[in-house]
Write a protein that holds these residues in place. Structure first.
Motif, PDB file in Angstrom:
ATOM      1  N   UNK A 144       2.968  13.714  10.947  1.00 33.40           N
ATOM      2  CA  UNK A 144       4.213  14.470  10.776  1.00 33.40           C
ATOM      3  C   UNK A 144       4.730  14.417   9.344  1.00 33.40           C
ATOM      4  N   UNK A 145       4.392  13.357   8.632  1.00 33.94           N
ATOM      5  CA  UNK A 145       4.837  13.179   7.246  1.00 33.94           C
ATOM      6  C   UNK A 145       3.629  13.161   6.301  1.00 33.94           C
ATOM      7  N   UNK A 146       2.607  13.927   6.622  1.00 31.83           N
ATOM      8  CA  UNK A 146       1.317  13.839   5.946  1.00 31.83           C
ATOM      9  C   UNK A 146       1.400  13.982   4.421  1.00 31.83           C
ATOM     10  N   UNK A 152       1.699   8.736  -1.012  1.00 31.51           N
ATOM     11  CA  UNK A 152       2.073   7.333  -1.218  1.00 31.51           C
ATOM     12  C   UNK A 152       0.882   6.408  -0.973  1.00 31.51           C
ATOM     13  N   UNK A 153       0.159   6.656   0.110  1.00 32.06           N
ATOM     14  CA  UNK A 153      -0.992   5.808   0.437  1.00 32.06           C
ATOM     15  C   UNK A 153      -2.067   5.908  -0.644  1.00 32.06           C
ATOM     16  N   UNK A 154      -2.329   7.117  -1.122  1.00 33.95           N
ATOM     17  CA  UNK A 154      -3.321   7.294  -2.190  1.00 33.95           C
ATOM     18  C   UNK A 154      -2.914   6.513  -3.443  1.00 33.95           C
ATOM     19  N   UNK A 155      -1.626   6.521  -3.759  1.00 38.14           N
ATOM     20  CA  UNK A 155      -1.140   5.784  -4.927  1.00 38.14           C
ATOM     21  C   UNK A 155      -1.208   4.275  -4.724  1.00 38.14           C
ATOM     22  N   UNK A 156      -0.944   3.813  -3.499  1.00 34.13           N
ATOM     23  CA  UNK A 156      -0.940   2.377  -3.210  1.00 34.13           C
ATOM     24  C   UNK A 156      -2.332   1.786  -3.029  1.00 34.13           C
ATOM     25  N   UNK A 157      -3.284   2.589  -2.590  1.00 33.23           N
ATOM     26  CA  UNK A 157      -4.585   2.057  -2.194  1.00 33.23           C
ATOM     27  C   UNK A 157      -5.325   1.294  -3.301  1.00 33.23           C
ATOM     28  N   UNK A 158      -5.375   1.758  -4.541  1.00 33.87           N
ATOM     29  CA  UNK A 158      -6.129   0.986  -5.553  1.00 33.87           C
ATOM     30  C   UNK A 158      -5.628  -0.458  -5.700  1.00 33.87           C
ATOM     31  N   UNK A 159      -4.319  -0.640  -5.699  1.00 29.60           N
ATOM     32  CA  UNK A 159      -3.760  -1.992  -5.817  1.00 29.60           C
ATOM     33  C   UNK A 159      -4.060  -2.815  -4.559  1.00 29.60           C
ATOM     34  N   UNK A 160      -3.903  -2.205  -3.405  1.00 30.81           N
ATOM     35  CA  UNK A 160      -4.181  -2.905  -2.153  1.00 30.81           C
ATOM     36  C   UNK A 160      -5.653  -3.295  -2.076  1.00 30.81           C
ATOM     37  N   UNK A 161      -6.525  -2.369  -2.436  1.00 31.37           N
ATOM     38  CA  UNK A 161      -7.969  -2.662  -2.412  1.00 31.37           C
ATOM     39  C   UNK A 161      -8.304  -3.817  -3.350  1.00 31.37           C
TER      40      UNK A 161
END
Length: 170
Positions: A144-146, A152-161
């Motif tokens: 619903x909020x794709x 946001x997830x694309x921006x956060x993923x490198x740091x999380x990975x």
């Protein structure tokens, strides 16, 4: 000048030290020294997506359990498939079928965190990409909020990975 026996001894000595360094390096890094921690294997089992077939989400439109019989190792992690055709499809284009964010909960990644627990049946395919979440409510929220959530997830993923590689979340 070394005798032939001295040259053999020197080669064996070098080989011993090379092997010793390799063993120490592997043990210092722990079990993840040769595995890619950015692929979610859950708490138990050590298989991507808890053994579900990533291709089935696209071809069948539903979550399907895979089989060890049709297994393929990618990114240091075994992936299971429902049949040989799905395995071959994945081998030819793994990035097309693999879940985003290593199979971690897409909603949590959007919020800058990670949870190992996912429900392989809680998924959405958005613009040809597979997103897994903690539960079906999370999958519905994510869809619903794709636009905002994916950004946001694309921006956060490198740091999380990177944090996963350092075992911060494990």
């Amino acid at each position: 000048m070394q005798t032939p026996n001295e040259r053999i001894s020197t080669r064996r000595h070098r080989g011993f030290w090379a092997i010793l360094v390799l063993v120490i390096t592997a043990n210092v890094g722990g079990p993840s020294a040769f595995a890619d921690d950015s692929v979610n294997t859950g708490y138990f089992g050590g298989v991507a997506i808890m053994g579900y077939d990533p291709v089935a989400y696209f071809t069948e439109g539903k979550a399907m359990k895979g089989s060890e019989k049709f297994s393929y190792e990618w990114l240091g992690t075994p992936w299971h498939f429902a049949n040989a055709k799905h395995r071959e499809m994945f081998i030819s284009e793994p990035m097309r079928y693999a879940p985003q964010y290593g199979g971690y909960c897409a909603g949590e990644v959007a919020f800058g965190s990670v949870t190992v627990n996912i429900d392989p049946e809680a998924f959405k395919i958005i613009e040809g990409k597979l997103y897994l979440t903690y539960d079906k409510g999370g999958a519905n929220w994510f869809a619903a909020h794709a636009a905002e959530a994916v950004s946001k997830a694309d921006n956060n993923w490198p740091k999380i990975a990177a944090n996963l590689e350092r075992d911060q979340y494990h």
